[in-house]
Motif scaffolding. Structure first.
Motif, PDB file in Angstrom:
ATOM      1  N   ASP A 104      91.968  -7.937  -4.707  1.00 26.04           N
ATOM      2  CA  ASP A 104      93.118  -7.635  -5.570  1.00 26.04           C
ATOM      3  C   ASP A 104      93.503  -8.820  -6.455  1.00 26.04           C
ATOM      4  O   ASP A 104      94.152  -8.644  -7.472  1.00 26.04           O
ATOM      5  CB  ASP A 104      94.330  -7.239  -4.710  1.00 26.04           C
ATOM      6  N   ASP A 105      93.125 -10.018  -6.063  1.00 21.59           N
ATOM      7  CA  ASP A 105      93.578 -11.198  -6.803  1.00 21.59           C
ATOM      8  C   ASP A 105      92.479 -12.005  -7.470  1.00 21.59           C
ATOM      9  O   ASP A 105      92.764 -12.834  -8.340  1.00 21.59           O
ATOM     10  CB  ASP A 105      94.353 -12.147  -5.860  1.00 21.59           C
ATOM     11  N   ALA A 106      91.239 -11.791  -7.078  1.00 22.86           N
ATOM     12  CA  ALA A 106      90.170 -12.677  -7.567  1.00 22.86           C
ATOM     13  C   ALA A 106      90.018 -12.637  -9.083  1.00 22.86           C
ATOM     14  O   ALA A 106      89.597 -13.630  -9.691  1.00 22.86           O
ATOM     15  CB  ALA A 106      88.851 -12.325  -6.894  1.00 22.86           C
ATOM     16  N   GLY A 107      90.391 -11.487  -9.695  1.00 23.12           N
ATOM     17  CA  GLY A 107      90.294 -11.359 -11.152  1.00 23.12           C
ATOM     18  C   GLY A 107      91.044 -12.472 -11.870  1.00 23.12           C
ATOM     19  O   GLY A 107      90.704 -12.849 -12.994  1.00 23.12           O
ATOM     20  N   LYS A 108      92.064 -13.034 -11.201  1.00 25.56           N
ATOM     21  CA  LYS A 108      92.891 -14.054 -11.852  1.00 25.56           C
ATOM     22  C   LYS A 108      92.143 -15.371 -12.040  1.00 25.56           C
ATOM     23  O   LYS A 108      92.511 -16.174 -12.881  1.00 25.56           O
ATOM     24  CB  LYS A 108      94.154 -14.309 -11.027  1.00 25.56           C
ATOM     25  N   PHE A 109      91.136 -15.626 -11.233  1.00 26.62           N
ATOM     26  CA  PHE A 109      90.435 -16.911 -11.401  1.00 26.62           C
ATOM     27  C   PHE A 109      88.934 -16.765 -11.669  1.00 26.62           C
ATOM     28  O   PHE A 109      88.271 -17.731 -12.002  1.00 26.62           O
ATOM     29  CB  PHE A 109      90.661 -17.839 -10.192  1.00 26.62           C
ATOM     30  N   LEU A 110      88.413 -15.546 -11.553  1.00 21.07           N
ATOM     31  CA  LEU A 110      86.956 -15.418 -11.702  1.00 21.07           C
ATOM     32  C   LEU A 110      86.467 -15.756 -13.113  1.00 21.07           C
ATOM     33  O   LEU A 110      85.349 -16.230 -13.279  1.00 21.07           O
ATOM     34  CB  LEU A 110      86.485 -14.019 -11.287  1.00 21.07           C
ATOM     35  N   ASP A 111      87.345 -15.570 -14.130  1.00 22.23           N
ATOM     36  CA  ASP A 111      86.939 -15.906 -15.502  1.00 22.23           C
ATOM     37  C   ASP A 111      86.475 -17.363 -15.599  1.00 22.23           C
ATOM     38  O   ASP A 111      85.504 -17.665 -16.287  1.00 22.23           O
ATOM     39  CB  ASP A 111      88.102 -15.675 -16.477  1.00 22.23           C
ATOM     40  N   SER A 112      87.185 -18.250 -14.903  1.00 15.75           N
ATOM     41  CA  SER A 112      86.792 -19.672 -14.945  1.00 15.75           C
ATOM     42  C   SER A 112      85.406 -19.841 -14.349  1.00 15.75           C
ATOM     43  O   SER A 112      84.638 -20.710 -14.760  1.00 15.75           O
ATOM     44  CB  SER A 112      87.751 -20.541 -14.132  1.00 15.75           C
TER      45      SER A 112
END
Ligand code: PEP
Ligand code: MG
Length: 350
Positions: free
Chosen positions: A256-264
């Motif tokens: 639910d939260d990984a999308g917030k940092f996976l871009d990096s």
């Protein structure tokens, strides 16, 4: 598509929990349902007050009474699904999410529930608060709910078996219910829930004078289940890889939260793609491959499938073909993609 179907070895099923989605998926070529998430059947306006009553119950008797009301809804839903499937198979996954997801937050709903249950608003709020977990995806969910409250699994078993027997008799379909226990990580917890299921299934068969067969299997979505798959297969008649949770728990980051940092991570070229969309064959895939091998060492004919989002992703479908899964299951609109990918996988890996 018929041409592709001649070549593929993998069956293609769908993830669906409404008759409309089922019909759509069948139209697109689905050969059955690989994942019916039963919790989706509890969120309707007419059902949610009843599941809330079940959650707020203080005694087994109270809980059973609330579940008896839900039984009618669940059974009618399953009947409609079996009718839409016209004899195709359906894997019914038992209640999975943490109960906190069902409790009311709206003051009006809280007041209505308090009135309905003869409780004070404060009591209702206190119980709802007590269900809060710091890490709900690793909390009281999946088969853990059935271990704490076997009554839930009993109700779901009665609903599946009664629905299957009635539709088989009314329509003449050959139905073999597939009951799937989620989030298992230990053979003994699967056995505990299975015993509950078998007891009720046999009881229903007796009441209805039926000799219907049924299968009880599990999801492999916790790394420990993959690691101990040989033991789990002593109890499970089939495996379905829940690669959404398996990815989450193997990487140790939240779906639910990984999308917030996976871009990096993509920018830094640490990961090439979203591991929740394309199966990480190097890590998660290793667990899948190992679990298939270990499971079939115990039970050579063990049916294995995948029902995580990866079941509709072409490169993941090819991996599923290579490790010898029997089927992939994906959302209705991805069924044609999976059929094509399965045929290409068969041709590329002769
Ligand atoms: C999974 O974990 O891959 C799965 C199919 O179950 P859910 O997405 O409902 O947790
Ligand atoms: Mg899951």
């Amino acid at each position: 598509m018929a041409w592709a179907d001649q070549f593929r070895k993998l069956s293609v099923r769908t993830n669906a929990d409404t008759p409309a989605d089922t019909l759509n998926a069948v139209r697109l070529g689905a050969e059955g349902i690989g994942l019916c998430r039963t919790e989706h059947m509890f969120f309707g306006e007419d059902r949610i007050p009843k599941i809330r009553k079940m959650i707020l119950s203080k005694t087994v008797e109270q809980r059973e009474a609330a579940l008896a009301e839900l039984l009618q809804f669940q059974k009618a839903d399953f009947k409609a699904m079996y009718e839409a499937l016209e004899g195709r198979p359906m894997t019914v996954r038992y209640l999975d999410p943490p109960l906190h997801e069902f409790v009311p937050t709206d003051p009006e709903d809280i007041a209505a529930l308090a009135k309905d249950m003869n409780l004070t608003v404060e009591e209702v709020k206190a119980t709802c608060d007590s269900l809060h977990e710091f890490n709900p995806m690793m909390g009281h969910r999946g088969c853990r709910l059935a271990v704490t409250y076997p009554e839930i699994a009993k109700m779901q078993t009665r609903a599946v078996m009664e629905a299957a027997i009635e539709v088989a008799e009314e329509k003449g379909y050959d139905i073999v219910p597939e009951i799937m226990i989620p989030l298992v990580g230990e053979k003994k917890e699967l056995k505990f829930v299975k015993d509950v299921v078998v007891e009720v299934a046999e009881q229903v068969k007796k009441e209805k004078n039926s000799d219907m067969q049924y299968h009880i299997g599990t999801m492999i979505e916790i790394p420990r289940a993959a690691l101990t798959a040989d033991k789990i297969a002593e109890e499970a008649e089939f495996f379905s890889f829940g690669t959404n949770d398996l990815t989450q728990m193997t990487f140790g980051f939240s779906r639910d939260d990984a999308g917030k940092f996976l871009d990096s991570y993509y920018k830094a070229k640490i990961y090439e793609s979203d591991p929740f969309a394309r199966l990480d064959q190097e890590g998660v895939g290793q667990l899948v491959k190992m679990a298939v091998e270990k499971g079939r060492a115990t039970r050579p004919n063990l049916k294995c499938g995948i029902c995580g989002e990866h079941g509709g992703d072409p490169s993941s479908v090819e991996f599923c073909h290579k490790v010898g899964l029997n089927y992939v299951s994906c959302s209705p609109f991805r069924v044609p993609i999976a059929r094509l990918a399965a045929a290409q996988a068969a041709l590329n890996n002769k």
